[in-house]
Structure formats: C-alpha cells, structure tokens
Design a protein around this motif. Structure first.
Motif, short mmCIF file in Angstrom:
data_model
loop_
_atom_site.label_atom_id
_atom_site.label_comp_id
_atom_site.label_asym_id
_atom_site.label_seq_id
_atom_site.Cartn_x
_atom_site.Cartn_y
_atom_site.Cartn_z
N SER A 45 1.87 -3.63 2.91
CA SER A 45 2.07 -2.38 3.64
C SER A 45 1.04 -1.34 3.23
O SER A 45 0.60 -1.31 2.09
N ALA A 46 0.68 -0.50 4.19
CA ALA A 46 -0.20 0.62 3.92
C ALA A 46 0.65 1.88 3.72
O ALA A 46 0.58 2.83 4.50
N LEU A 48 3.82 2.28 4.14
CA LEU A 48 4.81 2.54 5.17
C LEU A 48 5.91 1.48 5.21
O LEU A 48 6.50 1.24 6.26
N THR A 52 8.53 0.65 8.40
CA THR A 52 8.26 -0.53 9.22
C THR A 52 9.25 -1.65 8.89
O THR A 52 9.10 -2.77 9.37
N MET A 70 -2.50 4.27 1.57
CA MET A 70 -2.90 4.72 2.90
C MET A 70 -4.34 4.31 3.19
O MET A 70 -5.26 5.13 3.22
N GLU A 72 -5.77 1.46 5.76
CA GLU A 72 -5.51 0.37 6.70
C GLU A 72 -6.59 -0.71 6.67
O GLU A 72 -6.30 -1.89 6.85
N LEU A 75 -5.81 -2.82 3.84
CA LEU A 75 -4.65 -3.64 4.19
C LEU A 75 -5.11 -4.93 4.86
O LEU A 75 -4.69 -6.04 4.49
N SER A 92 1.96 -4.63 7.46
CA SER A 92 2.65 -3.62 8.26
C SER A 92 2.04 -2.23 8.10
O SER A 92 1.65 -1.82 7.01
N THR A 93 1.99 -1.54 9.22
CA THR A 93 1.63 -0.13 9.26
C THR A 93 2.09 0.37 10.63
O THR A 93 2.84 -0.31 11.33
N TYR A 94 1.65 1.56 11.03
CA TYR A 94 1.92 2.02 12.39
C TYR A 94 0.88 1.43 13.34
O TYR A 94 -0.28 1.21 12.96
N CYS A 121 3.55 -4.04 13.48
CA CYS A 121 3.25 -2.61 13.51
C CYS A 121 4.30 -1.81 14.28
O CYS A 121 4.69 -2.18 15.39
#
Length: 327
Positions: A45-46, A48, A52, A70, A72, A75, A92-94, A121
């Motif tokens: 995960s980044a 998050l 997520t 933070m 990506e 990641l 996983s991230t947004y 995501c």
C-alpha cells in the motif's frame, strides 16, 4: 414533513444505502482467504491500506505486507520486484494516484513484461465527493490502451470476492476498481458468478437492454425493477471485465430488437461506451446506443447523492432517461 436531506461526507467511499445488505471490506477478506492457501500472495500500500481495505490483510499477515508510504511509483516498483521473484503482489492506492502518477511505471515495469502485478485501487469514478483531485473518472480510458492490461470493474461485494482469486491466478497485470468499506451485496439475488473476461445477462428483458459495468449494474437493476412497474421490460447485461472485452456476448445481445443504453461510472470517453462502439464499428453493426455516463468534464465536489443526480447516473435518472427515449 420536510424531505430527507441528501448528505454524504466528501471523502466517503461507502456507496451503500440505508438498510441495504453489505459486506465489510470484501477485498481485504478475499485477499486473506487466497493468501492462506498460497504463500506467494503479498500486499502493498501507498499509505492507504485503511482506505482500500488492505488493512484486513495487513493486520492478519503483517510479515507479508509492505507499506511504501506516499510514493505510488515506488509502490509499482516494489510490486514489480516482488513479481519478478515469483510473488503475487496486490498493490493498493487510490485509482487517481495509480493511473495518473504511476502510469509510466505500470506501463514499462509491469505491462511490458506482462508481470502478475495486481493493482487494486479505490475511489473509482464518482465514489467520492472530494472533487477532481480524487475522482478517477478517466482511469479506464487511461489503461484500456495499455497492452497486456486486464481491467475489472466490479458491481458489488460478490464480484470482488469472486474476482480476487481469479486475478491472483491470472498470468499477467490486472487493474481492479475497488469498492471499499461497506460494499453492497447485489448479485447473489441473480443466477450469476464472476468469470474473468465474460459479460453476463443478470436480468432478461424484451424491450430495453442496459449494458452496464461496475456499480452502475446495481443502479441498472434497480431501474429495471422500477420500470417493470410501468410495464417496461428491461434486460441488464453486466460487463465486469472491460479488457479483454467480451465482444461476442455484447454484440449478440445488442443484435436483438431493443432500445440499447450503456451505463458506467466513468467518463463517456474511453470506457464501456467506447468499447461497445468500437466492437460495433469493427463488426459493421449499425445501431444507435445511448450512453449513461459521466460527462467529459471535471466534476464538482459535494454530497454524492446530489452529484449522482446532477451528472445523470442515479437510478432515478436512468429511469427518466429510458422513459424519455421510449416516449
């Protein structure tokens, strides 16, 4: 009595309605189940995980979870290295951060090598009212042109739980638009099972066909139920896999003599409507298709129910659109 106020937190990613059946964090639990039988599965995960639903996996298997912060691009780089060593990473991230910030890394590190890296995501399309910085309204369009990439847009918790082990077993890169938090349970009421790469009719009907994907399948089904009360018979064809696209099934359904709409939680450009139009043009199919989709513009911030109506993707707006086209 005053009308019920339509509210939601701007950063809310829970799309369930009051009283609706839901499953909490289906992705996290599905990953944990796969990981218990396959020691190669790892999570990343980044910063998050909580947002997520990977916190479920993280808390149960901390030695197989990687927090990169933070960053990506880092990641994707870490997931690439793990995949090259024989692991099955779920990163996983947004959606906005993966597709906008880390595109080149996904393309050249993952897709070009066709590695089994799974991007899962959250906040796809209009599932947050936080505005353009977090609304991934063009993520499918960004990734559909990427060679080797498989794209999944699940309707509900059933889709997510059933898709996860199939993505883990698939030999190549994947991207799934994650619905997180309290995710509606919808498709268990129908004779349905997720099958990677396949579209399926979840509700038959003779007068109207709605070709849908993602959370819009639930709204299409709700609209079909409401329209049935007015004697309008609506079929819903659910397309959870947008790439590779199930051209044969979609065109076979479109060939029938019915009004046809597409419905997607994505810009009208480059998503489901585009995939359907491309398939029709390639096969020489001439028929008008009416898209229900987000507009080609940056969307406003605000309460989600209000935004759904404003941009024409609520159940009520689908009902209104179908009636207008049939009038």
């Amino acid at each position: 009595m005053s009308p019920k106020k339509l509210v939601s937190g701007a950063m809310s990613a829970d799309i369930d309605r009051e009283g609706q059946r839901t499953t909490a964090a289906p992705l996290g639990h599905a990953l944990l189940e796969v990981a218990e039988s396959d020691e190669r599965l790892v999570g990343l995960s980044a910063d998050l995980a909580k947002y997520t639903d990977l916190h479920v996996f993280r808390d149960a298997m901390p030695d197989r979870f990687y927090q990169v912060g933070m960053a990506e691009m880092a990641l994707v780089g870490a997931a690439t290295g793990l995949a090259q060593e024989g692991f099955i990473p779920f990163a996983s991230t947004y959606s906005v951060f993966a597709t906008r910030r880390a595109y080149d890394f996904i393309c050249l590190d993952v897709a070009e090598r066709s590695l089994n890296v799974n991007m899962v995501c959250a906040l796809p399309g209009l599932t947050t009212g936080y505005g353009p910085s977090h609304q991934a309204t063009e993520d499918i369009a960004i990734l559909r042109g990427m060679p080797n990439m498989t794209i999944v847009d699940p309707c509900d918790a059933i889709d997510i739980v059933q898709a996860t082990p199939q993505l883990a077993a698939y030999d190549g890169p994947t991207y799934m638009r994650v619905l997180r938090g309290r995710v509606p349970v919808v498709l268990d009421e129908y004779d349905y099972a997720f099958e990677l790469g396949r579209a399926k009719v979840v509700r038959p009907g003779n007068e109207v066909l709605i070709v849908s994907t993602g959370l819009m399948t639930e709204r299409a089904l709700d609209a079909a139920k409401e329209l049935a009360g007015d004697g309008i018979d609506v079929s819903v064809l659910h397309c959870p896999t947008l790439k590779p696209f199930d051209t044969e099934t979609v065109l076979a359904e479109i060939a029938e003599d019915r009004l046809v709409l597409t419905a997607e939680n994505h810009t009208v450009i480059g998503g489901l409507f585009g995939a359907v139009a491309e398939a029709m043009a390639t096969r020489g199919v001439t028929k008008r298709i009416h898209p229900v989709a987000l507009p080609d513009e940056f969307l406003d911030a605000g309460a989600l129910p209000t935004l759904y109506d404003r941009y024409g993707v609520s159940t009520a707006k689908i009902v209104e659109r179908v009636k207008g086209l049939l009038a």
